[in-house]
Scaffold this motif. Structure first.
Motif, PDB file in Angstrom:
ATOM      1  N   ARG A 416     -22.200  47.072  61.939  1.00 60.67           N
ATOM      2  CA  ARG A 416     -23.036  47.886  61.065  1.00 60.67           C
ATOM      3  C   ARG A 416     -24.404  47.246  60.929  1.00 60.67           C
ATOM      4  N   LEU A 417     -25.461  48.013  61.240  1.00 61.08           N
ATOM      5  CA  LEU A 417     -26.819  47.489  61.133  1.00 61.08           C
ATOM      6  C   LEU A 417     -27.165  47.212  59.673  1.00 61.08           C
ATOM      7  N   PRO A 418     -27.759  46.056  59.409  1.00 61.48           N
ATOM      8  CA  PRO A 418     -28.033  45.684  58.015  1.00 61.48           C
ATOM      9  C   PRO A 418     -29.397  46.192  57.540  1.00 61.48           C
ATOM     10  N   VAL A 419     -29.585  46.171  56.239  1.00 58.39           N
ATOM     11  CA  VAL A 419     -30.896  46.340  55.635  1.00 58.39           C
ATOM     12  C   VAL A 419     -31.675  45.046  55.870  1.00 58.39           C
ATOM     13  N   PRO A 420     -32.969  45.060  56.214  1.00 55.88           N
ATOM     14  CA  PRO A 420     -33.886  46.193  56.239  1.00 55.88           C
ATOM     15  C   PRO A 420     -34.015  46.856  57.614  1.00 55.88           C
ATOM     16  N   VAL A 421     -33.178  46.485  58.568  1.00 54.24           N
ATOM     17  CA  VAL A 421     -33.274  47.139  59.876  1.00 54.24           C
ATOM     18  C   VAL A 421     -33.112  48.640  59.714  1.00 54.24           C
ATOM     19  N   THR A 422     -32.182  49.045  58.858  1.00 53.79           N
ATOM     20  CA  THR A 422     -31.999  50.458  58.551  1.00 53.79           C
ATOM     21  C   THR A 422     -31.522  50.583  57.116  1.00 53.79           C
ATOM     22  N   THR A 423     -31.977  51.628  56.435  1.00 55.88           N
ATOM     23  CA  THR A 423     -31.525  51.894  55.070  1.00 55.88           C
ATOM     24  C   THR A 423     -30.464  52.974  55.049  1.00 55.88           C
ATOM     25  N   VAL A 424     -30.165  53.549  56.205  1.00 59.15           N
ATOM     26  CA  VAL A 424     -29.121  54.558  56.345  1.00 59.15           C
ATOM     27  C   VAL A 424     -27.970  53.923  57.115  1.00 59.15           C
ATOM     28  N   THR A 425     -26.745  54.150  56.668  1.00 59.23           N
ATOM     29  CA  THR A 425     -25.594  53.524  57.315  1.00 59.23           C
ATOM     30  C   THR A 425     -25.500  53.951  58.775  1.00 59.23           C
ATOM     31  N   ARG A 426     -25.623  52.984  59.675  1.00 59.02           N
ATOM     32  CA  ARG A 426     -25.468  53.220  61.109  1.00 59.02           C
ATOM     33  C   ARG A 426     -24.718  52.041  61.704  1.00 59.02           C
ATOM     34  N   ALA A 427     -23.965  52.312  62.751  1.00 56.11           N
ATOM     35  CA  ALA A 427     -23.200  51.255  63.411  1.00 56.11           C
ATOM     36  C   ALA A 427     -23.492  51.267  64.906  1.00 56.11           C
ATOM     37  N   LEU A 428     -23.467  50.089  65.493  1.00 59.84           N
ATOM     38  CA  LEU A 428     -23.572  49.922  66.934  1.00 59.84           C
ATOM     39  C   LEU A 428     -22.177  49.711  67.503  1.00 59.84           C
ATOM     40  N   TYR A 429     -21.941  50.210  68.721  1.00 54.58           N
ATOM     41  CA  TYR A 429     -20.636  50.067  69.352  1.00 54.58           C
ATOM     42  C   TYR A 429     -20.792  49.473  70.743  1.00 54.58           C
ATOM     43  N   TRP A 430     -19.900  48.562  71.091  1.00 57.07           N
ATOM     44  CA  TRP A 430     -19.823  48.029  72.434  1.00 57.07           C
ATOM     45  C   TRP A 430     -18.799  48.879  73.196  1.00 57.07           C
ATOM     46  N   VAL A 431     -19.315  49.770  74.031  1.00 61.47           N
ATOM     47  CA  VAL A 431     -18.467  50.742  74.717  1.00 61.47           C
ATOM     48  C   VAL A 431     -17.898  50.112  75.990  1.00 61.47           C
ATOM     49  N   GLU A 432     -16.592  50.265  76.187  1.00 60.42           N
ATOM     50  CA  GLU A 432     -15.947  49.731  77.373  1.00 60.42           C
ATOM     51  C   GLU A 432     -16.233  50.616  78.581  1.00 60.42           C
ATOM     52  N   PRO A 433     -16.042  50.114  79.803  1.00 61.61           N
ATOM     53  CA  PRO A 433     -16.432  50.870  81.009  1.00 61.61           C
ATOM     54  C   PRO A 433     -15.757  52.241  81.081  1.00 61.61           C
ATOM     55  N   PRO A 434     -16.509  53.269  81.471  1.00 57.86           N
ATOM     56  CA  PRO A 434     -15.931  54.594  81.682  1.00 57.86           C
ATOM     57  C   PRO A 434     -15.195  54.637  83.020  1.00 57.86           C
ATOM     58  N   ARG A 435     -14.914  55.857  83.487  1.00 59.74           N
ATOM     59  CA  ARG A 435     -14.276  55.996  84.800  1.00 59.74           C
ATOM     60  C   ARG A 435     -15.120  55.300  85.869  1.00 59.74           C
ATOM     61  N   ASN A 436     -14.434  54.567  86.757  1.00 60.38           N
ATOM     62  CA  ASN A 436     -15.141  53.863  87.826  1.00 60.38           C
ATOM     63  C   ASN A 436     -14.338  53.973  89.125  1.00 60.38           C
ATOM     64  N   ILE A 437     -15.017  54.355  90.192  1.00 58.43           N
ATOM     65  CA  ILE A 437     -14.418  54.443  91.528  1.00 58.43           C
ATOM     66  C   ILE A 437     -15.176  53.494  92.430  1.00 58.43           C
ATOM     67  N   SER A 438     -14.439  52.607  93.129  1.00 57.44           N
ATOM     68  CA  SER A 438     -15.110  51.617  93.971  1.00 57.44           C
ATOM     69  C   SER A 438     -14.317  51.420  95.255  1.00 57.44           C
ATOM     70  N   VAL A 439     -14.997  50.844  96.250  1.00 55.78           N
ATOM     71  CA  VAL A 439     -14.377  50.467  97.509  1.00 55.78           C
ATOM     72  C   VAL A 439     -14.383  48.949  97.597  1.00 55.78           C
ATOM     73  N   GLU A 440     -13.253  48.375  97.971  1.00 56.60           N
ATOM     74  CA  GLU A 440     -13.083  46.925  98.004  1.00 56.60           C
ATOM     75  C   GLU A 440     -12.600  46.490  99.383  1.00 56.60           C
ATOM     76  N   ALA A 441     -13.112  45.376  99.847  1.00 58.54           N
ATOM     77  CA  ALA A 441     -12.655  44.807 101.125  1.00 58.54           C
ATOM     78  C   ALA A 441     -12.512  43.310 100.962  1.00 58.54           C
ATOM     79  N   GLY A 442     -11.517  42.737 101.659  1.00 59.98           N
ATOM     80  CA  GLY A 442     -11.295  41.306 101.573  1.00 59.98           C
ATOM     81  C   GLY A 442     -10.730  40.745 102.851  1.00 59.98           C
ATOM     82  N   LEU A 443     -10.963  39.463 103.076  1.00 61.27           N
ATOM     83  CA  LEU A 443     -10.502  38.771 104.275  1.00 61.27           C
ATOM     84  C   LEU A 443     -10.052  37.378 103.890  1.00 61.27           C
ATOM     85  N   LYS A 444      -8.851  36.987 104.293  1.00 60.96           N
ATOM     86  CA  LYS A 444      -8.320  35.654 104.027  1.00 60.96           C
ATOM     87  C   LYS A 444      -8.526  34.755 105.248  1.00 60.96           C
ATOM     88  N   PHE A 445      -8.973  33.532 104.991  1.00 64.00           N
ATOM     89  CA  PHE A 445      -9.199  32.573 106.074  1.00 64.00           C
ATOM     90  C   PHE A 445      -8.087  31.536 106.091  1.00 64.00           C
TER      91      PHE A 445
END
Length: 445
Positions: A416-445
């Motif tokens: 929750r953002l404090p006074v005096p940054v804001t005088t109206v109740t507001r909150a910040l959220y740390w949003v976790e990753p949304p849908r993600n599609i990726s291509v992965e490649a690997g090689l063992k030596f």
């Protein structure tokens, strides 16, 4: 590297890691009712880290009545973080406070572990580790534009030197050829440290204490139904002394790392894997845990506490506050995963593996003041999947990976953002990753 010495084997593990990063947070606000220009706040944190380590282990051959490992470990670390904050607050003006933190640390430990086979079905395992840590921390702050009226400009310097002894003992007994029960007692420790980026930090508030724990656990491990079912379970209780916690202090408008006097965690864990047919298996695991403070004097006020119980604007009220019996944030009582895995041979040289998993957890507080209004994440489930092409020995692979396929929106933290940054109740959220599609490649030596 590994060197065979005949009656024993010498193992050497060397490590080096480094990173540089810069995190920037922009906290622009919408215009409040009435058309007043909102305050503008942003900050960034350039970080630098470097570590090198060396471990040596001497271990006996396996398959004898007494099996043992002895060794030593050493590491050297350097860490620096800068903090730049910009405030443009209506009625106050523009301010840019700045802080710099540098830490140098050196740690070493010696350890030993032994397994004694009392009989073919009964074993005693014991371990002992001594660790020593030295740290030096330096904190300084100044005003790049100001003066900033809400936090003083201070500096702090301190040295930490501490040693910890951590023993453990485990008893294992095979009640049947494929069923083993066990009981464990162990102690653990985490070194103390420094408050790195809180304006107003002085020598008196610069350090926090080491954390210590005691763990009791009992459980079983089993392979049933001619090897097609693996079932494991455990119950445990962990007690913490001087649990290291990070909480937001509204009086200095910053997060501060400190110590809760005592806390405890108890729970149950179960896991099951069913090899239903060749190349196909289903696994599930679940856990219940109850984590609470057993004693936490001087804790910051919770959002649910009335002013008569804890007044965040009164240092005396906060000093008298105790969160004994309250749950810890960021912990769900229930969690679990259901996973299916299938490997389809294409030919003698290739196979296609498919994995689908559903994982979930029950509701939890994601703010340290445990606000039911803005600081609680509802329970959820997420779906992940993976399709991998590889040879049977997996010396290389190419995979299509999807995470959070249902695009479930969840948060890992809120503030929750404090006074005096804001005088109206507001909150910040740390949003976790949304849908993600990726291509992965690997090689063992």
């Amino acid at each position: 590297g590994t060197l065979d010495l005949g009656p024993a084997t010498l193992v050497s593990v060397s490590g080096f890691s480094t990173f540089k990063s810069k995190h920037t947070n922009d906290f622009d606000q919408t215009i409040p009712t009435g058309g007043v220009t909102p305050p503008t706040v942003f900050n960034n944190y350039p970080e630098r880290f470097q570590q090198w380590s060396q471990e040596l282990r001497l271990q006996s051959p396996t398959g004898q009545a007494l099996e043992w490992i002895v060794g030593g470990y050493y590491d050297n670390q350097q860490y620096m973080v800068d903090q730049y904050n910009f405030y443009s607050i209506a009625g106050f003006g523009n301010f840019i406070p700045y802080s710099h933190f540098k830490q140098q640390s050196e740690s070493w430990s010696v350890f030993g572990q032994a397994t004694y086979h009392v009989t073919d079905s009964f074993r005693v395992l014991g371990s002992l580790r001594y660790s020593h840590t030295k740290k030096r921390g330096d904190f300084s702050s100044k005003e790049l534009l100001g003066p900033f009226p809400f936090r003083p400009i201070t500096s702090a310097h301190a040295n930490i030197s501490e040693g910890n002894v951590d023993p453990s003992i485990t008893l294992q007994y095979d009640v049947a050829p494929a069923i083993m029960v066990y009981a464990t007692y162990g102690q653990g420790s985490k070194s103390g440290g420094f408050v790195s980026n809180t304006y107003g930090t002085t020598n008196a508030t610069f350090t926090f204490e080491p954390e210590k724990s005691e763990n009791y656990e009992a459980g079983f491990k089993s392979t049933l139904a001619n090897g097609t079912v693996v079932l494991n379970g455990a119950v445990y209780k962990t007690k913490f002394d001087d649990l290291q916690v990070s909480t937001y202090n509204p009086n200095v408008q910053s997060y501060i790392v400190g110590n809760a006097a005592k806390a405890s965690s108890k729970g149950v864990e179960l896991s099951l894997t069913w090899y239903a047919m060749p190349n196909f298996d289903i696994s599930a695991n679940g856990a219940y845990q109850d984590v609470k403070y057993d004693d936490y004097p001087g804790a910051q006020c919770l959002a649910t506490q009335p002013i008569t119980e804890c007044n965040p604007a009164s240092p005396a009220s906060v000093a008298a506050n105790n969160l004994k019996g309250r749950p810890l944030p960021n912990i769900s009582k229930w969690s679990g995963t259901l996973r299916a895995h299938y490997v389809a041979p294409i030919n003698d040289d290739l196979q296609l593996a498919t994995t689908v998993a559903v994982s979930g957890r029950s509701k939890f507080f994601n703010s340290d003041d445990e606000s039911p209004e803005y600081g609680q994440q509802k329970g959820y489930a997420k779906v992940d999947a993976r399709i991998e092409l590889s040879p049977p020995d997996s010396r290389w692979h190419v995979a299509l990976v999807g995470t959070n396929l249902t695009n479930k929106l969840t948060t890992s933290g809120s503030f929750r953002l404090p006074v005096p940054v804001t005088t109206v109740t507001r909150a910040l959220y740390w949003v976790e990753p949304p849908r993600n599609i990726s291509v992965e490649a690997g090689l063992k030596f």
